[in-house]
Design an enzyme around this catalytic site. Sequence first.
Site, mmCIF file in Angstrom:
data_model
loop_
_atom_site.group_PDB
_atom_site.id
_atom_site.type_symbol
_atom_site.label_atom_id
_atom_site.label_comp_id
_atom_site.label_asym_id
_atom_site.label_seq_id
_atom_site.Cartn_x
_atom_site.Cartn_y
_atom_site.Cartn_z
ATOM 1 N N ARG A 40 115.675 -43.932 -51.138
ATOM 2 C CA ARG A 40 115.348 -42.676 -50.199
ATOM 3 C C ARG A 40 114.043 -42.918 -49.833
ATOM 4 O O ARG A 40 113.054 -42.760 -50.838
ATOM 5 C CB ARG A 40 115.523 -41.281 -51.329
ATOM 6 C CG ARG A 40 115.262 -40.109 -50.484
ATOM 7 C CD ARG A 40 116.224 -39.666 -49.101
ATOM 8 N NE ARG A 40 115.838 -38.573 -48.723
ATOM 9 C CZ ARG A 40 114.816 -38.714 -47.283
ATOM 10 N NH1 ARG A 40 114.756 -39.642 -46.910
ATOM 11 N NH2 ARG A 40 114.705 -37.266 -46.794
ATOM 12 N N HIS A 43 109.032 -39.949 -47.846
ATOM 13 C CA HIS A 43 109.085 -38.647 -46.814
ATOM 14 C C HIS A 43 108.208 -37.540 -47.499
ATOM 15 O O HIS A 43 107.757 -37.638 -48.711
ATOM 16 C CB HIS A 43 110.453 -38.464 -46.567
ATOM 17 C CG HIS A 43 111.117 -37.889 -47.812
ATOM 18 N ND1 HIS A 43 111.514 -38.888 -48.989
ATOM 19 C CD2 HIS A 43 111.545 -36.660 -48.367
ATOM 20 C CE1 HIS A 43 112.070 -38.271 -49.833
ATOM 21 N NE2 HIS A 43 111.922 -36.877 -49.809
ATOM 22 N N HIS A 79 107.991 -33.033 -47.223
ATOM 23 C CA HIS A 79 109.123 -31.764 -46.902
ATOM 24 C C HIS A 79 107.952 -30.712 -46.443
ATOM 25 O O HIS A 79 106.904 -30.426 -47.279
ATOM 26 C CB HIS A 79 109.791 -31.090 -48.145
ATOM 27 C CG HIS A 79 110.367 -32.121 -48.721
ATOM 28 N ND1 HIS A 79 110.564 -32.007 -50.188
ATOM 29 C CD2 HIS A 79 111.204 -33.160 -48.334
ATOM 30 C CE1 HIS A 79 111.349 -33.071 -50.707
ATOM 31 N NE2 HIS A 79 111.630 -33.588 -49.623
ATOM 32 N N GLU A 108 109.887 -30.049 -54.244
ATOM 33 C CA GLU A 108 111.280 -30.654 -54.884
ATOM 34 C C GLU A 108 111.325 -30.745 -56.350
ATOM 35 O O GLU A 108 110.174 -31.366 -56.808
ATOM 36 C CB GLU A 108 111.476 -31.996 -54.256
ATOM 37 C CG GLU A 108 112.260 -32.747 -54.893
ATOM 38 C CD GLU A 108 112.574 -34.287 -53.982
ATOM 39 O OE1 GLU A 108 112.445 -34.119 -52.737
ATOM 40 O OE2 GLU A 108 112.639 -35.313 -54.532
ATOM 41 N N HIS A 120 106.609 -38.602 -51.169
ATOM 42 C CA HIS A 120 107.203 -39.274 -52.236
ATOM 43 C C HIS A 120 108.405 -40.381 -51.730
ATOM 44 O O HIS A 120 108.416 -40.248 -50.431
ATOM 45 C CB HIS A 120 107.721 -38.378 -53.038
ATOM 46 C CG HIS A 120 108.685 -37.164 -52.505
ATOM 47 N ND1 HIS A 120 108.177 -36.294 -51.966
ATOM 48 C CD2 HIS A 120 109.820 -37.034 -52.452
ATOM 49 C CE1 HIS A 120 109.141 -35.322 -51.413
ATOM 50 N NE2 HIS A 120 110.290 -35.968 -51.750
ATOM 51 N N GLU A 141 117.648 -31.346 -46.292
ATOM 52 C CA GLU A 141 117.229 -32.374 -46.780
ATOM 53 C C GLU A 141 117.182 -33.486 -45.934
ATOM 54 O O GLU A 141 116.622 -34.579 -45.860
ATOM 55 C CB GLU A 141 118.048 -33.001 -47.938
ATOM 56 C CG GLU A 141 117.962 -34.464 -48.375
ATOM 57 C CD GLU A 141 116.503 -35.183 -48.850
ATOM 58 O OE1 GLU A 141 115.676 -34.047 -49.163
ATOM 59 O OE2 GLU A 141 116.204 -36.017 -49.110
HETATM 60 MN MN MN Z 1 112.128 -35.416 -51.205
#
Ligand code: MN
Length: 394
Positions: A96, A99, A101, A106, A145, A168
Amino acid sequence: MSPLQRREFLAAAGLAATTAMMINAKSAEAGDTSFQNNVPDSELAGPELPTFKFELEKSEGKVIGQSFGKEATVKQLPISKGIAGVSMKLEPGAMRELHWHATAAEWAFVLEGRVRTTVIDPEGGAETKDFSPGDVWYFPRGHGHMLECLGDRPCHFILIFDNGYFSEFGTFSISDWIGHTPKALLSKNFGLPESAFEGFPKEEVYFARGAVPPETASQPLQGWKTPALTHKYELLKRPPHRTFKGGREWRVDSTHFPISKTVTGVILDLEPGGLRELHWHPTADEWQYVIEGEVSVSMFGSHGRYRTETLSRGDVGYIPQGYGHSIENIGRTPSRMLIGFNTGEYQTIDLSQWMAGNPTDVLATNFSKSASLFEKFPKRDVFIAPKSEPGSKG
Ligand code: MN
Ligand code: MN
């Protein structure tokens, strides 16, 4: 309701919502956030309680290769304004991507496989950690992260966000940013020729796919600069927080995991027939995910409003702050749930303890019954009740 009643009700609800917005704006100016508790939430203002269940694992979500992300936000589950959740699976070699938020922290619990994360902080610290089933991570809002699958087997984890409006699929991803920034600006930013950015992805990658990561993470460019507070907590490696005949609970809040200032996590196991008793949380919303088994969740919302939902493996439930509720294992096998709260300081008030704390004459008057009846009630907090013995209902 008749269509006419419904129309009147909706008009009244609309007016209430408008008034609420005005009051909200005023109280925000005054800085009195506690006052918002008196403002009706339009989602909860109806004559009946809305559904508080969403079949997360049955939803489609976003799929790339063998990896997926399935989410429960206010879009899928409108009642869940305080907390959003995601079920994510990564195939071997999948990441993943980097990125952050903008609007949520999270919190995560690993169900299967192994995961490596790197998270940075505003002080320039960076922490890389490996996670196994039963482990938890927490990333404060806005901290960049990545998550990657370790080894040759897929990994599966549940993410909890302290904002039900967070999606998300609306994160700030590094490939999206760099892909939309002019090369001249990138060249200046990094002190490199524009040609260094040839062939970078033009759109968000989301799930990057590459080689299985090395068992030992390679060193970052700046070397290791570990932050003061760790982002990892091994929840299930510890003994349960509380154990009862009918089940057990593991809990982690900011007293044991200091970085987790806005989320408390719980693993709740119930034996068949076990009951997490009637209770409420004064300071937090509750987000539920069924890992194993089948449970009946009850919710009490004042004004005679009462609703139950049956949650099975992969389903999500949501209880707003202050609403009464219970969880009962109605299956034949033990149940396990992951429960998240949007607070770093867990609080609960259980019905048995509330009653046990009141003089028996108060209870007698309240229910128009003899005080002697209440002598038979529990003298302390029940928390988890076992399966009823045969005949005990008589
Ligand atoms: Mn995340
Ligand atoms: Mn609860």
